[in-house]
Design a protein around this motif. Structure first.
Motif, PDB file in Angstrom:
ATOM      1  N   ILE A   1       0.871  -1.182   0.000  1.00  0.00           N
ATOM      2  CA  ILE A   1       0.000   0.000   0.000  1.00  0.00           C
ATOM      3  C   ILE A   1       0.904   1.226   0.000  1.00  0.00           C
TER       4      ILE A   1
ATOM      5  N   MET B   1       2.288   4.800  -2.578  1.00  0.00           N
ATOM      6  CA  MET B   1       2.113   5.648  -3.761  1.00  0.00           C
ATOM      7  C   MET B   1       3.490   5.981  -4.324  1.00  0.00           C
TER       8      MET B   1
ATOM      9  N   LEU C   1      -6.571   3.114   4.204  1.00  0.00           N
ATOM     10  CA  LEU C   1      -5.564   2.625   3.246  1.00  0.00           C
ATOM     11  C   LEU C   1      -5.166   3.716   2.254  1.00  0.00           C
TER      12      LEU C   1
ATOM     13  N   HIS D   1       2.090   1.581  -8.916  1.00  0.00           N
ATOM     14  CA  HIS D   1       1.342   2.087  -7.763  1.00  0.00           C
ATOM     15  C   HIS D   1      -0.140   2.340  -8.026  1.00  0.00           C
ATOM     16  N   ASP D   2      -0.773   1.351  -8.664  1.00  0.00           N
ATOM     17  CA  ASP D   2      -2.231   1.455  -8.833  1.00  0.00           C
ATOM     18  C   ASP D   2      -2.937   0.575  -7.798  1.00  0.00           C
ATOM     19  N   ILE D   3      -2.288   0.424  -6.653  1.00  0.00           N
ATOM     20  CA  ILE D   3      -2.754  -0.515  -5.628  1.00  0.00           C
ATOM     21  C   ILE D   3      -4.144  -0.145  -5.095  1.00  0.00           C
ATOM     22  N   LEU D   4      -4.480   1.142  -5.092  1.00  0.00           N
ATOM     23  CA  LEU D   4      -5.788   1.527  -4.544  1.00  0.00           C
ATOM     24  C   LEU D   4      -6.927   0.973  -5.392  1.00  0.00           C
TER      25      LEU D   4
ATOM     26  N   ASN E   1      -6.084   6.335  -9.030  1.00  0.00           N
ATOM     27  CA  ASN E   1      -6.419   6.908  -7.727  1.00  0.00           C
ATOM     28  C   ASN E   1      -7.783   7.572  -7.758  1.00  0.00           C
TER      29      ASN E   1
ATOM     30  N   ILE F   1      -6.873  -1.840  -6.670  1.00  0.00           N
ATOM     31  CA  ILE F   1      -6.952  -3.268  -6.329  1.00  0.00           C
ATOM     32  C   ILE F   1      -7.593  -3.479  -4.956  1.00  0.00           C
ATOM     33  N   VAL F   2      -7.209  -2.655  -3.992  1.00  0.00           N
ATOM     34  CA  VAL F   2      -7.769  -2.871  -2.646  1.00  0.00           C
ATOM     35  C   VAL F   2      -9.247  -2.470  -2.580  1.00  0.00           C
TER      36      VAL F   2
ATOM     37  N   PHE G   1      -3.060   6.205   4.171  1.00  0.00           N
ATOM     38  CA  PHE G   1      -1.715   5.696   4.446  1.00  0.00           C
ATOM     39  C   PHE G   1      -0.859   5.700   3.176  1.00  0.00           C
ATOM     40  N   ALA G   2      -1.475   5.258   2.066  1.00  0.00           N
ATOM     41  CA  ALA G   2      -0.729   5.213   0.799  1.00  0.00           C
ATOM     42  C   ALA G   2      -0.213   6.607   0.436  1.00  0.00           C
TER      43      ALA G   2
END
Lengths: 194, 363
Positions: free
Chosen positions: A40, A42, B165, B119-122, B269, B124-125, B168-169
């Motif tokens: 998690i 950026m 999340l 960083h396209d994790i958001l 995002n 995914i979550v 935090f990211a």
């Protein structure tokens, strides 16, 4: 209509405590070993991007395909046009004269590092195999096929990846630049069939 | 005493994230549409990479020593298309949410196996967390098959966890900057990265070209400080929905700036930010009436077939639907985010109240 507050159960608290603990653990891991995936985070855009004393110093290269003594120069964006823009800088590390500048991955020294290399054999592949015949052959094959596409109908005998520092500074309203050569990675094609 | 204070803070923080299931259901439809039209296929270009480019970070891809065969990537993309379509129509929504999230992780692990993490994790979550929220309770096959009791309130904790999340990211990015020179008055970090991005990566934008000529320490230092401040405040803001939404509104404008200067459309995002929009408050949505059950079923069937076809087509052709149609969808999403951001900043500041705003929605 006023809604009754929802009850916060032990499970929900546990989910949040676990999440916070994992986020902290991930930060420590990244700090010690580099960024894994998934995490998690950026994009950090760390540091000054090469800005120092009013100048910006960045490392660049051009890919020069040589055919019959004639040079055909291509920017990284053209050489790597089949890959997304965002990957160009990272892929370019594979084209560096050894060893890659800026590679920060830890080398396997301790027991933990050896365990990491057993569990994740693909990790640090570039660092571990940059000088291996298989690595060099795969790079050569790829450059050869790019040569056929970028310089069609010309017998490309050699590719030179010319690395240099480019130093930018403002002169009034104009952006001035100065080149300082670093090194060249030469890939030759012996017996290239046409 | 301390425990009472913590409990009160906890209750207030959670309660502020109370949302209508309808809002989250609308967001689910938008999210799934984005995945089907713009995200699939992932890593279709990977088979073109030679072995020499393979350099994965620690993670699923590093369990292997070479990129996978093209058929593996195709199969995963087809699976993603199926799960995203199920999510769109709300059929077995919880399973579809987990399916979308996990398939995205698997595909992105391969996409980043050349060393670059995007960083396209958001993105995914979001389904992994909101799968527990009840975002399949409306506009879904599930709601037709299993009509629930009269409560249109979603579970409060999944949106709260998603906010944590996201916060935090963003905080990680702000912290990395703050500790590597962005606060140093002698450095122009935004400028340095702009030069690198413009000249090295080759993202040459019109605004970037103009900005490169600005030789003002104050201008660039303000940009540095603003960026760090915005990213760092995200985490504390996540403890209250109103503050968090204000941060999201400013972040939407920030992402537009990044698009104009750096040509980086960070739609990955902007889309998750959409989970915190009250869609049912918008007049265009409020006045919508759903058709009768029979027409609804027919509509859902057509939608299912159409979106599955689009997803499969994109996976097989190796190009997303929006790319095939030459639509700059990522850029459009960033612009829409910025417009919504501007549109919500002033009303939020004018009607500011420390109480959670969700209680007003029900009235």
């Amino acid at each position: 209509m006023r809604q009754e507050p929802q009850v916060i159960t032990v499970w929900v608290r546990l989910v949040f405590i676990t999440a916070i603990a994992l986020l902290v653990a991930q930060s420590v891991f990244i700090h010690k070993y580099g960024e894994p995936y998934p995490t998690i985070t950026m994009p950090s855009f760390k540091g000054s991007g090469g800005f120092q004393n009013g100048r910006v110093k960045i490392i660049r290269y051009e890919a020069v395909f040589i055919a019959n003594g004639e040079e055909f120069s291509f920017k990284p964006k053209v050489l790597l046009e089949k890959f997304p823009d965002s990957h160009i800088a990272e892929i370019s590390q594979s084209l560096m004269p050894t060893p890659a500048v800026g590679v920060t991955k830890a080398t396997p020294t301790g027991r933990l590092s050896r365990l990491r290399d057993i569990v994740f054999p693909g990790y640090g592949a570039r660092r571990k195999s940059q000088d291996s015949p298989a690595y060099i052959a795969s790079l050569k094959d790829w450059l050869r096929s790019r040569g056929r596409e970028l310089v069609p109908d010309r017998p490309v005998s050699r590719v030179e990846i010319r690395w240099y520092w480019e130093i930018f500074s403002m002169d009034g309203n104009t952006l001035k630049s100065e080149r300082v050569p670093i090194d060249i990675r030469v890939v030759t094609f012996h017996g290239e069939p046409r | 005493m301390t425990i009472h204070v913590i409990r009160a803070f906890e209750a207030r923080a959670f309660e502020s994230y109370r949302a209508r299931a309808e809002d989250l259901s609308i967001f689910r439809v938008l999210y799934a549409t984005f995945i089907i039209c713009n995200v699939i296929p992932i890593a279709a270009w990977l088979p073109l990479a030679p072995q020499a480019f393979f350099d994965p970070p620690i993670g699923p891809a590093a369990l292997f020593t070479a990129p996978p065969p093209a058929i593996v990537l195709l199969s995963l993309n087809l699976l993603l298309a199926l799960f995203a379509t199920m999510l769109l129509v709300g059929w077995m929504t919880s399973l579809a949410s987990a399916g979308v999230g996990l398939t995205l992780i698997a595909l992105d692990s391969w996409a980043y196996s050349l060393g670059k993490i995007n960083h396209d994790i958001l993105l995914i979550v979001t389904p992994l967390v909101l799968g527990f929220s009840g975002w399949g309770r409306n506009l879904s096959i599930d709601s037709i098959r299993f009509p629930l009791a009269e409560s249109d309130q979603a579970a409060v904790w999944p949106p709260a966890l998603l906010a944590l999340l996201v916060g935090f990211a963003m905080f990680t990015a702000g912290w990395a900057k703050a500790t590597t020179g962005w606060l140093n008055p002698q450095l122009r970090c935004t400028y340095g990265h702009l030069v690198y991005n413009y000249l090295h990566t080759g993202r040459e934008t019109w605004v970037g070209c103009l900005a490169l000529r600005i030789d003002s320490a104050w201008f660039w230092k303000t940009a540095d400080w603003f960026t760090v401040a915005l990213e760092l405040t995200f985490l504390p803001a996540a403890f209250d929905r109103k503050l968090f939404r204000l941060s999201l509104a400013f972040a939407s404008l920030f992402h537009l700036g990044v698009l104009l200067l750096f040509d980086i459309p960070f739609s990955a995002n902007i889309v998750p930010y959409g989970a915190f929009v009250s869609y049912t408050g918008l007049p265009c949505v409020r006045n919508l009436r759903l058709p009768d059950l029979r027409s609804r079923l027919k509509m859902v069937y057509i939608l299912f077939v159409a979106s599955l076809t689009l997803g499969l087509l994109a996976a097989l052709l190796g190009e997303s639907v929006t790319d095939l149609l030459r639509i700059p969808f990522d850029e459009i999403v960033v612009w829409i985010g910025a417009v919504i951001g501007v549109g919500s900043i002033f009303p939020m500041l004018i009607h500011w109240s420390p109480r959670p705003d969700v209680l007003k929605i029900g009235g």
